[in-house]
Motif scaffolding. Sequence first.
Motif, short mmCIF file in Angstrom:
data_model
loop_
_atom_site.label_atom_id
_atom_site.label_comp_id
_atom_site.label_asym_id
_atom_site.label_seq_id
_atom_site.Cartn_x
_atom_site.Cartn_y
_atom_site.Cartn_z
N SER A 1 14.89 -27.10 -24.58
CA SER A 1 16.12 -26.43 -24.95
C SER A 1 15.88 -25.37 -26.02
O SER A 1 15.11 -25.58 -26.95
CB SER A 1 17.14 -27.44 -25.50
N SER A 2 16.57 -24.26 -25.88
CA SER A 2 16.62 -23.28 -26.95
C SER A 2 17.69 -23.71 -27.95
O SER A 2 18.52 -24.59 -27.65
CB SER A 2 16.96 -21.90 -26.39
N PRO A 3 17.74 -23.10 -29.14
CA PRO A 3 18.83 -23.43 -30.07
C PRO A 3 20.21 -23.19 -29.46
O PRO A 3 21.14 -23.97 -29.69
CB PRO A 3 18.55 -22.50 -31.26
N ASP A 4 20.35 -22.11 -28.68
CA ASP A 4 21.63 -21.83 -28.01
C ASP A 4 21.98 -22.96 -27.04
O ASP A 4 23.15 -23.39 -26.96
CB ASP A 4 21.54 -20.51 -27.23
N ASP A 5 20.98 -23.44 -26.29
CA ASP A 5 21.20 -24.53 -25.35
C ASP A 5 21.69 -25.78 -26.07
O ASP A 5 22.58 -26.49 -25.59
CB ASP A 5 19.91 -24.87 -24.59
N SER A 6 21.08 -26.08 -27.20
CA SER A 6 21.44 -27.31 -27.91
C SER A 6 22.83 -27.25 -28.53
O SER A 6 23.49 -28.28 -28.67
CB SER A 6 20.39 -27.63 -28.98
N VAL A 7 23.29 -26.05 -28.88
CA VAL A 7 24.68 -25.91 -29.31
C VAL A 7 25.62 -26.23 -28.16
O VAL A 7 26.63 -26.91 -28.32
CB VAL A 7 24.93 -24.49 -29.87
N ALA A 8 25.26 -25.75 -26.96
CA ALA A 8 26.06 -26.09 -25.78
C ALA A 8 26.01 -27.59 -25.48
O ALA A 8 27.01 -28.20 -25.11
CB ALA A 8 25.57 -25.29 -24.57
N ILE B 1 4.94 -29.17 -35.38
CA ILE B 1 3.76 -28.77 -34.62
C ILE B 1 4.11 -27.54 -33.80
O ILE B 1 5.28 -27.25 -33.54
CB ILE B 1 3.25 -29.89 -33.68
N ARG B 2 3.09 -26.83 -33.37
CA ARG B 2 3.28 -25.70 -32.47
C ARG B 2 2.90 -26.16 -31.07
O ARG B 2 1.80 -26.65 -30.84
CB ARG B 2 2.42 -24.50 -32.87
N GLY B 3 3.81 -26.02 -30.13
CA GLY B 3 3.53 -26.43 -28.76
C GLY B 3 2.34 -25.69 -28.19
O GLY B 3 2.12 -24.51 -28.50
N GLY B 4 1.56 -26.37 -27.37
CA GLY B 4 0.36 -25.77 -26.82
C GLY B 4 0.62 -24.49 -26.05
O GLY B 4 -0.24 -23.61 -25.98
N PHE B 5 1.80 -24.36 -25.48
CA PHE B 5 2.15 -23.16 -24.71
C PHE B 5 2.92 -22.17 -25.58
O PHE B 5 2.66 -20.96 -25.53
CB PHE B 5 3.00 -23.55 -23.49
N SER B 6 3.84 -22.67 -26.39
CA SER B 6 4.72 -21.78 -27.15
C SER B 6 4.07 -21.21 -28.41
O SER B 6 4.63 -20.31 -29.04
CB SER B 6 6.01 -22.52 -27.55
N VAL B 7 2.87 -21.69 -28.76
CA VAL B 7 2.22 -21.27 -29.99
C VAL B 7 2.07 -19.76 -30.07
O VAL B 7 2.17 -19.16 -31.15
CB VAL B 7 0.85 -21.97 -30.15
N ASN B 8 1.85 -19.10 -28.93
CA ASN B 8 1.62 -17.66 -28.92
C ASN B 8 2.89 -16.82 -28.81
O ASN B 8 2.83 -15.59 -28.79
CB ASN B 8 0.69 -17.29 -27.76
N TYR B 9 4.04 -17.49 -28.69
CA TYR B 9 5.26 -16.75 -28.39
C TYR B 9 6.42 -17.04 -29.34
O TYR B 9 7.39 -16.28 -29.36
CB TYR B 9 5.73 -17.08 -26.96
N GLU B 10 6.36 -18.11 -30.10
CA GLU B 10 7.52 -18.55 -30.88
C GLU B 10 7.19 -18.65 -32.37
O GLU B 10 6.48 -19.57 -32.77
CB GLU B 10 8.01 -19.90 -30.35
N PRO B 11 7.68 -17.74 -33.19
CA PRO B 11 7.49 -17.89 -34.65
C PRO B 11 8.14 -19.19 -35.13
O PRO B 11 9.25 -19.52 -34.73
CB PRO B 11 8.23 -16.67 -35.22
N VAL B 12 7.45 -19.91 -35.98
CA VAL B 12 7.94 -21.24 -36.37
C VAL B 12 9.22 -21.17 -37.21
O VAL B 12 9.92 -22.18 -37.36
CB VAL B 12 6.86 -22.04 -37.12
N LEU B 13 9.54 -20.00 -37.78
CA LEU B 13 10.77 -19.87 -38.56
C LEU B 13 11.98 -19.54 -37.70
O LEU B 13 13.12 -19.57 -38.18
CB LEU B 13 10.60 -18.77 -39.62
N GLU B 14 11.76 -19.24 -36.42
CA GLU B 14 12.85 -18.77 -35.57
C GLU B 14 13.86 -19.85 -35.17
O GLU B 14 15.08 -19.60 -35.20
CB GLU B 14 12.28 -18.10 -34.32
N PRO B 15 13.42 -21.05 -34.73
CA PRO B 15 14.39 -22.04 -34.22
C PRO B 15 15.55 -22.36 -35.16
O PRO B 15 16.71 -22.31 -34.74
CB PRO B 15 13.53 -23.27 -33.92
N PRO B 16 15.31 -22.68 -36.45
CA PRO B 16 16.46 -23.01 -37.30
C PRO B 16 17.37 -21.82 -37.54
O PRO B 16 18.59 -21.98 -37.66
CB PRO B 16 15.81 -23.49 -38.61
#
Length: 383
Positions: free
Chosen positions: A314-321, A339-354
């Motif tokens: 889920s994305s943060p938007d998904d979890s709000v839904a 942790i950084r997911g093995g796949f998402s490590v190259n695409y998702e800044p760790v500060l972005e989700p919150p």
Amino acid sequence: MAAASSVTPLPPRRPESYTSPPLHHVGNPPTSFKNPWPSYTFSGVKSLLKTRWNTPKNFVPVPTDRLGLVEIRKPDWGQNNNGLKATWIGHASFLVETTANKGHGRGIRILMDPVFSHRVGPYGMVGPIRFTSPPCDVEDLPEVDAVCISHDHYDHLDSTTLRKLLAKQKRDVKFFCALRVKEVLVGLGVGIKPEQVTELDWWDPIHLETEVGSVDLICTPAQHQSGRTPWGFDSTLWCSWIVRESREEGKRLFFAGDTGYCGVTSDDQPSHHKAPHPPCPAFAEIGELYGPFDLALLPIGCYQPRSALSGQHSSPDDSVAMHKDIKSKKSIGMHYGTIRGGFSVNYEPVLEPPQRFKIAAEAEGLRWGEEVGLCDIGETVIV
């Protein structure tokens, strides 16, 4: 020693969409499992590899000064307050404690997907490494009565953690899991005995009775995958969990585990609002049958790139839904900042989700910090 306990099956409540045999079973009896909804998309390993090598990377290092990262505090487990409690250990790990009944010093304590290890993966030698430490050691946990496992991926089912827990608990603890995960738990070689494990299908409820009280646990659907080896993908079932206090007017907690919400085909489509597929109907069904929930623990991280991971994360938007679907009064974000997911490590800044979780919540008119919010690692949320 943990309190002596007994487990009793309860009559199941199921949605109108339920069929016999269930649509998520492959085979009868099932030899593997699937997500039975149009909301789930998985284009195969070949497509994942194509995405991995062709999608432009957006690698942002974890801040070395920890500025903006999740704070860590020494847990007090909410010991001076009564109520339904959830203490975040990091990632998807929580210690949940039910409201204490009169005459008892505590409620029933349930570990959800406990992972304390530095690295999550086979033999502790490969796999993602934590960039945020647990708030304590396994040995520092208070007495635990039960463990609920959402699925068998290494970042949710950790053999080292369970071995330490069993040594601390003198092996007197109950385990609850979805179909065919019992074999995995017993096969870990950490001392879990078959009689300690109760295996459930989606919508199956049980009643757990202990010396300090009782609680109902309901195994509910999630949209995900499973497998600890390349030859065992989807051979075990994944799930979410409901913790329902058995007393009259008892409180209810929803633990989503690891789940997607809808399929997104392009990385320019970050949320369910733009998805070409409908959302997973299971969460509205959970809300209709068992809501409203006093507290929900919902995943908000390890979701990029969306074209590859939206079906199962889920994305943060998904979890709000999802918060709205399950009729949650208060939802806390998890599955990020650890942790950084093995796949998402190259695409998702760790500060972005919150950050995105707050933006998405406020865009839906939800009160940040009251209806939707975050907590520190080691912090206890009480409702």
